[in-house]
Structure formats: C-alpha cells, structure tokens
Design a protein around this motif. Structure first.
Motif, PDB file in Angstrom:
ATOM      1  N   THR A 185      31.828  42.686  41.643  1.00 31.75           N
ATOM      2  CA  THR A 185      33.161  42.415  41.098  1.00 31.75           C
ATOM      3  C   THR A 185      33.632  41.004  41.403  1.00 31.75           C
ATOM      4  O   THR A 185      34.213  40.343  40.540  1.00 31.75           O
ATOM      5  N   ARG A 213      34.180  38.867  37.874  1.00 30.63           N
ATOM      6  CA  ARG A 213      35.574  39.079  37.440  1.00 30.63           C
ATOM      7  C   ARG A 213      36.095  37.915  36.592  1.00 30.63           C
ATOM      8  O   ARG A 213      36.648  38.110  35.512  1.00 30.63           O
ATOM      9  N   LEU A 231      32.574  46.742  35.269  1.00 25.81           N
ATOM     10  CA  LEU A 231      32.482  45.932  36.474  1.00 25.81           C
ATOM     11  C   LEU A 231      32.599  46.817  37.704  1.00 25.81           C
ATOM     12  O   LEU A 231      33.566  47.565  37.844  1.00 25.81           O
TER      13      LEU A 231
END
Length: 77
Positions: free
Chosen positions: A21, A25, A50
C-alpha cells in the motif's frame, strides 16, 4: 504497463492486485485522477486492488473470477 495492455486489449482483462500500500498508493491516486481525466486510461481499468495481505489479494481474485485455478496459466518455453 499492465493497465495499458488491458485497456488496449493486448491481454485479456484480469484482476490486478497491487501489493504494498505504501508503494502503490500515490501511483493509483495519480492514475485515477490524472490519467482518467486526461483520457489515457478508462476509469474501469483502474480497479487494482491495493493491499499488504496475501489473504486479501487471494480473496479479491476469487471474488472477481471465482476459483483462481480457472485463471489461464502462462505457456512454458
């Protein structure tokens, strides 16, 4: 790269899982906001899941395609 290949139909659509993540992101935010707005990818192609959890990744794949054993396997050699 794979999102482009999916969109241009060079490969058959399949669930994309981004592991990490913290790492992915910002890229996914950029893809959803900038690339979709500029028309370089479709909103539906930015549906990468994710996670940091292998169990969540498998659950996502199963939810999208059913049994992961049904996914095509790469040809060897």
């Amino acid at each position: 790269e794979i999102l482009t290949l999916i969109q241009t139909r060079k490969v058959k659509h399949f669930p994309v899982v981004a592991m990490g993540t913290g790492y992915w992101r910002d890229f996914l935010r950029f893809a959803r906001q900038t690339m979709v707005r500029e028309g370089t990818i479709d909103a539906g192609e930015v549906d990468a899941f994710l996670t940091d959890s292998p169990e969540e990744a498998v659950a996502h794949i199963e939810a999208v395609v059913g049994d992961p054993a049904r996914l095509p396997r790469p040809r060897s050699g």
